[in-house]
Design a protein around this motif. Sequence first.
Motif, PDB file in Angstrom:
ATOM      1  N   ASN A 125     -87.049 -16.287   6.494  1.00  0.00           N
ATOM      2  CA  ASN A 125     -86.972 -16.704   5.104  1.00  0.00           C
ATOM      3  C   ASN A 125     -88.216 -16.357   4.274  1.00  0.00           C
ATOM      4  O   ASN A 125     -88.702 -17.155   3.489  1.00  0.00           O
ATOM      5  N   GLY A 126     -88.755 -15.175   4.485  1.00  0.00           N
ATOM      6  CA  GLY A 126     -89.901 -14.723   3.693  1.00  0.00           C
ATOM      7  C   GLY A 126     -91.204 -15.436   4.003  1.00  0.00           C
ATOM      8  O   GLY A 126     -92.156 -15.376   3.213  1.00  0.00           O
ATOM      9  N   SER A 154     -86.482 -11.652  -2.698  1.00  0.00           N
ATOM     10  CA  SER A 154     -85.672 -12.262  -1.636  1.00  0.00           C
ATOM     11  C   SER A 154     -84.536 -11.343  -1.166  1.00  0.00           C
ATOM     12  O   SER A 154     -83.995 -11.550  -0.085  1.00  0.00           O
ATOM     13  N   SER A 155     -84.165 -10.331  -1.962  1.00  0.00           N
ATOM     14  CA  SER A 155     -83.136  -9.431  -1.420  1.00  0.00           C
ATOM     15  C   SER A 155     -83.761  -8.348  -0.545  1.00  0.00           C
ATOM     16  O   SER A 155     -83.050  -7.533   0.039  1.00  0.00           O
TER      17      SER A 155
END
Length: 299
Positions: A125-126, A154-155
């Motif tokens: 999640n980054g 986030s993409s």
Amino acid sequence: MDLNIFKILLTIFIFIINFLFFVNASELVKGIYFDRIITIVLGNSYYEESMNDPYLAYLGSQGILLSNYHAVWHPSQPNYIAMIRASKSGVLTDFNQDVEGASLPDLLEEKGISWKAYMENYPGNGFNESHSGDKLYVRKHNPFISMNQIRTNSSRFIYIVNADRLKKDIEDGTVPQYVFYTPNMANSGHDTNVNHASNYLNNTFIPLIEPLLINSRTLLVITFDESSKYLDSLTNYNHIYTVFIGPNVLKSMKHEDDGWYNHYSFVPTIERNWNLSALGTGDDTESTPFNDGFFLDII
Ligand SMILES: *[C@@H]1O[C@H](CO)[C@@H](O)[C@H](O)[C@H]1NC(C)=O
Ligand SMILES: *[C@@H]1O[C@H](CO)[C@@H](O)[C@H](O)[C@H]1NC(C)=O
Ligand SMILES: *[C@@H]1O[C@H](CO)[C@@H](O)[C@H](O)[C@H]1NC(C)=O
Ligand SMILES: *[C@@H]1O[C@H](CO)[C@@H](O)[C@H](O)[C@H]1NC(C)=O
């Protein structure tokens, strides 16, 4: 329109659509040398020490051993940045540092070539902190998260995943064309030793990815981030073990290349393989692509 003709046309139409989707789903973007590259980066060992390990020596005899390959800096982090940007990009330490501008994934995405960074013990999640709670994952060994264009989007950061995902991607047939794999601090040998890392390769990593090597134009590169010797001579600076493995590489007549290469050699080679645009960070000036001859038997 006659109903039968309509049915026939509809059937043909559905057939074509299915065919297009099938082809899209299964076809890799062809490269000149390889259709997939998997790079695994182990930690902190000098060339002779690595070659003294029986399994690494064995792998050296199974593929193409690059006997004059060099890391580009001490400590670790700049070496990882170099592998995806053909430049240290001002990163000279292990501290968190954010890098502006494009990196290899940008060029790959431009040509529709899939990529993923598989990081052992990565929370997902980054996650952008220095390390996970157990300190088995460290950010300094994940160059992708230092790229502003990836970390803040986030993409895009979804392609940095926990390494457990690789098993599922292999089962599903969805392994991307560019795979970067970072073992955790124990498995890489960083907090253990080179024999631990080689046992991990022999017993865990190689058996996992072996199916990919058998029937596809997949190249496996095993390298180290940096040498464990800090005080070697300038001419032999940061000399590390690197080997290219693949079913087609195995057919090569020559198993050793003593050409001078380093971590900057990845980007221009991958650019050439898929006709990517140039990053312009030094990839076209400072770095030497791997010898075309390596790949002759793959072409
Ligand atoms: C690699 O693993 C195999 C099977 O586990 C084992 O028989 C072999 O001795 C190992 N090779 C080395 C060099 O450790
Ligand atoms: C790090 O991730 C957090 C969310 O987990 C986010 O709020 C923060 O902006 C990120 N930091 C950077 C420098 O991208
Ligand atoms: C985030 O990444 C997507 C996919 O590559 C891209 O279409 C989009 O423009 C990016 N967003 C920003 C703010 O750069
Ligand atoms: C490589 O890419 C350039 C620009 O994207 C294009 O003009 C050229 O035709 C491509 N070459 C090949 C061999 O596909």
